[in-house]
Write an enzyme that holds these catalytic residues in place. Structure first.
Site, PDB file in Angstrom:
ATOM      1  CB  ALA A   1      48.728  14.236  61.350  1.00 46.72           C
TER       2      ALA A   1
ATOM      3  NE  ARG B   1      40.977  19.837  60.985  1.00 47.45           N
ATOM      4  CZ  ARG B   1      41.205  18.999  61.797  1.00 47.45           C
ATOM      5  NH1 ARG B   1      41.327  17.734  61.582  1.00 47.45           N
ATOM      6  NH2 ARG B   1      41.651  19.461  63.078  1.00 47.45           N
ATOM      7  CG  LEU B   2      48.248  17.806  57.502  1.00 48.85           C
ATOM      8  CD1 LEU B   2      49.646  17.892  57.488  1.00 48.85           C
ATOM      9  CD2 LEU B   2      47.847  16.168  57.307  1.00 48.85           C
ATOM     10  CG  ASP B   3      43.648  14.994  62.669  1.00 46.45           C
ATOM     11  OD1 ASP B   3      42.768  15.711  62.267  1.00 46.45           O
ATOM     12  OD2 ASP B   3      43.402  13.742  62.414  1.00 46.45           O
ATOM     13  NE  ARG B   4      48.244  20.133  70.163  1.00 45.58           N
ATOM     14  CZ  ARG B   4      48.111  20.109  71.560  1.00 45.58           C
ATOM     15  NH1 ARG B   4      46.828  19.570  72.113  1.00 45.58           N
ATOM     16  NH2 ARG B   4      48.962  20.688  72.329  1.00 45.58           N
TER      17      ARG B   4
END
Length: 243
Positions: free
Chosen positions: A109, A104-107
């Protein structure tokens, strides 16, 4: 073929999401070789066992597909969001098969995100034993000196243990910020942001530019493409999966 949890097989075959598949099992709507199964931990061999939901045999496995997405800032790494925020699924409207993000990638990022329906490859890419490198371009507040960069390389105490080993390359400094390239082989939750926050230099921007042999060259935020056959082979070689 290794044994897999029943709910995972149902999800991979497109019968339902993992959570919905668990509900189907608990309600006694799933049979394996003619026997009703209500145990969530029950394992099956999807190549040999006859699996039915409401009396109908589940569909055959879909073809394996692999997509590279440049996730933009502000998009959730999820297939749905109860709050109605934009998700990566919204960006893949032309993709007919159900795929899921690898990691995942943070919102807040952006950058490279791999999506696939190949569960075995996804699990291996995320497993620490295969040491798949993730490469990020990071903008942090303040001007970092060599001593602080050395601290990041050696590890910083965090609440869940020392930060992982990071390869750090200075890209440029401005009067008020520092740009770095960070390479690490561990996907702990928000570990880059937590590491820099711990030394007083919060991350202002984070972009993943490479994952294993893949990079986002040629893609703009929100764009995606199917992986080329050679890229898929390289990923499988990285994790020792036979083609």
């Amino acid at each position: 073929m290794s044994l897999l949890r029943l709910q995972k097989v149902l999800a991979e075959r497109g019968v339902a999401s993992r959570r919905r598949a668990e509900e189907l099992i608990r309600k006694g709507r799933v049979r394996v070789n003619g026997t009703v199964i209500t145990e969530l931990g029950y394992k099956v061999d999807p190549e040999r066992d006859r699996i039915e939901v409401d009396g109908k045999r589940i569909p055959p496995p879909p073809p394996r597909v692999y997509y590279l997405l440049y996730k933009p800032y502000g998009v959730i790494t999820s297939l749905s969001d109860p709050q109605g925020r934009p998700t990566v699924r919204d960006l893949l409207r032309r993709v007919r098969l159900r795929v899921f993000p690898v990691g995942r990638l943070d919102r807040d990022a952006e950058g490279l995100l791999l999506l696939t329906n190949d569960g075995e490859l996804a699990a291996r890419l995320l497993h620490p034993r295969y040491r798949v490198p993730r490469v990020y371009q990071v903008k942090v507040r303040g001007v970092l000196g060599e001593g602080e960069i050395k601290r990041i390389r050696e590890g910083v105490p965090l609440e869940d243990g020392p930060s992982p080993h990071m390869k750090v390359r200075l890209m440029r400094r401005t009067k008020s910020n520092t740009w770095l390239q960070i390479t690490l082989h561990e996907g702990r939750n928000r570990v880059i942001k937590r590491t820099f926050a711990a030394i007083g230099h919060p991350v202002m921007k984070l972009r993943r530019v490479a994952f294993g042999p893949l990079n986002i060259k040629g893609l703009r935020p929100g764009e995606y493409r199917a992986l080329r056959s050679e890229e898929i082979k390289r990923l499988k070689r990285w994790t020792a999966i036979q083609n």
